[in-house]
Design a protein around this motif. Structure first.
Motif, short mmCIF file in Angstrom:
data_model
loop_
_atom_site.label_atom_id
_atom_site.label_comp_id
_atom_site.label_asym_id
_atom_site.label_seq_id
_atom_site.Cartn_x
_atom_site.Cartn_y
_atom_site.Cartn_z
N GLY A 192 -6.51 2.43 -7.07
CA GLY A 192 -6.65 2.51 -8.59
C GLY A 192 -7.72 3.01 -9.41
O GLY A 192 -7.75 3.91 -10.28
N ARG A 193 -9.00 2.97 -8.57
CA ARG A 193 -10.27 3.44 -9.34
C ARG A 193 -10.24 5.10 -9.06
O ARG A 193 -10.71 5.87 -9.57
CB ARG A 193 -11.48 3.08 -8.57
CG ARG A 193 -11.78 1.36 -9.14
CD ARG A 193 -13.11 1.15 -8.68
NE ARG A 193 -13.33 0.89 -7.26
CZ ARG A 193 -13.34 0.24 -6.54
NH1 ARG A 193 -12.64 -1.31 -6.97
NH2 ARG A 193 -13.29 0.18 -5.07
N GLY B 67 -5.89 -5.94 -0.98
CA GLY B 67 -6.51 -6.16 -2.37
C GLY B 67 -7.64 -4.96 -2.59
O GLY B 67 -7.58 -4.25 -3.48
N ALA B 68 -8.21 -4.84 -1.71
CA ALA B 68 -9.45 -4.02 -1.97
C ALA B 68 -9.04 -2.55 -1.65
O ALA B 68 -9.40 -1.65 -2.42
CB ALA B 68 -10.50 -4.09 -0.57
N GLN C 199 -2.22 -13.26 -6.10
CA GLN C 199 -1.23 -13.00 -4.86
C GLN C 199 -2.27 -12.94 -3.66
O GLN C 199 -1.37 -13.48 -2.59
CB GLN C 199 -0.85 -11.49 -5.07
CG GLN C 199 0.29 -10.96 -3.92
CD GLN C 199 -0.21 -10.53 -2.70
OE1 GLN C 199 -1.29 -9.86 -2.57
NE2 GLN C 199 0.19 -11.02 -1.70
N MET C 200 -3.11 -12.45 -3.54
CA MET C 200 -4.29 -12.42 -2.37
C MET C 200 -4.41 -13.75 -1.72
O MET C 200 -4.44 -14.02 -0.70
CB MET C 200 -5.28 -11.56 -2.61
CG MET C 200 -5.03 -10.19 -2.86
SD MET C 200 -4.47 -9.19 -1.57
CE MET C 200 -5.45 -9.45 -0.38
N ILE D 274 1.01 -1.20 0.09
CA ILE D 274 0.23 0.02 0.08
C ILE D 274 0.86 1.17 -0.07
O ILE D 274 0.52 2.19 -0.93
CB ILE D 274 -0.87 0.02 1.29
CG1 ILE D 274 -1.77 -1.29 1.30
CG2 ILE D 274 -1.82 1.37 1.07
CD1 ILE D 274 -2.51 -1.62 -0.14
N ALA D 275 2.02 1.19 0.82
CA ALA D 275 2.97 2.37 0.67
C ALA D 275 3.58 2.51 -0.80
O ALA D 275 3.54 3.62 -1.11
CB ALA D 275 4.05 2.13 1.72
N ILE D 276 3.73 1.41 -1.51
CA ILE D 276 4.10 1.68 -2.99
C ILE D 276 3.07 2.24 -3.49
O ILE D 276 3.05 3.20 -4.51
CB ILE D 276 4.73 0.14 -3.41
CG1 ILE D 276 5.74 -0.40 -2.83
CG2 ILE D 276 4.80 0.34 -4.83
CD1 ILE D 276 6.19 -1.80 -2.99
N ALA D 277 1.88 1.68 -3.64
CA ALA D 277 0.93 2.31 -4.38
C ALA D 277 0.57 3.91 -3.93
O ALA D 277 0.41 4.54 -4.88
CB ALA D 277 -0.45 1.66 -4.05
#
Length: 203
Positions: A79-80, A72-73, A103-104, A15-18
């Protein structure tokens, strides 16, 4: 502003990457899982499964706060929200989603069990160690094949890669020799070069 409830595990790192890749403003709230912070009532209101990561987006739908748990959520939501790294074309989106779910549902949980029985279990159980190392190698082989002829799992860099990549960083815990998986070895090196990834991993 997005509040990131974080600890330095692969699930937290994704999540930090995203957030870094998408250029979103965020602040980190450490949840020390070694001291059972994840069971504190305030955190359970955000993440009822008592797991990190979780986020609170202060500017969510209709400009109202929204809390989200499960990595994942969170990746799909971000992303959305931004329109980045998560295609709107249905065929391309399905390609990303199936590798995110891979992955999940498999790569993360099976490698996590590998870590537990190989590294942390008070009692070494040969059957469990053999089982999860074997499943880890099978999953690495699946990923190795998927990367033949392409740089990322769904063609273009996506939230699926952000989910997969942090788990690969602990290959030594997993009894994996990266020389046996040259496509994955190159994939790790490729993603490590991204400035946003470097910044996220420095948290």
């Amino acid at each position: 502003m997005i509040d990131l409830y974080y600890w330095g595990t692969p699930n937290g790192q994704k999540i930090a990457i995203a957030l870094e890749e998408m250029g979103l403003e965020y602040q980190v709230f450490p949840i020390n899982i070694l001291e059972n912070d994840q069971f504190q009532p305030d955190f359970l209101k955000i993440s009822p499964n008592n797991k990190i990561p979780a986020i609170v987006d202060q500017d969510g739908p209709n400009h109202e706060p929204i809390s989200i748990f499960e990595s994942g959520a969170i990746l799909q939501y971000l992303g959305r929200k931004t329109g980045l790294f998560y295609p709107t074309n249905e065929q391309k989106r399905v390609e990303v989603e199936q590798w995110l779910m891979w992955q999940m549902g498999g790569f993360g949980p099976m490698l996590g069990q590998n870590h537990h029985f190989s590294q942390f279990a008070k009692e070494k159980i040969p059957y469990a160690i053999e089982r999860y190392i074997g499943e880890t190698k099978r999953l690495y082989t699946v990923l190795e094949q998927q990367l033949v002829g392409q740089d990322y799992v769904a063609g273009e860099y996506s939230i699926a890669d952000m989910a997969i990549f942090p788990w690969l960083l602990r290959h030594e815990w997993q009894s994996i020799n990266l020389d046996d998986f040259p496509n994955i070895k190159a994939y790790i090196a490729r993603i490590k070069q991204r400035p946003a990834v470097q910044k996220a991993l420095s948290i």
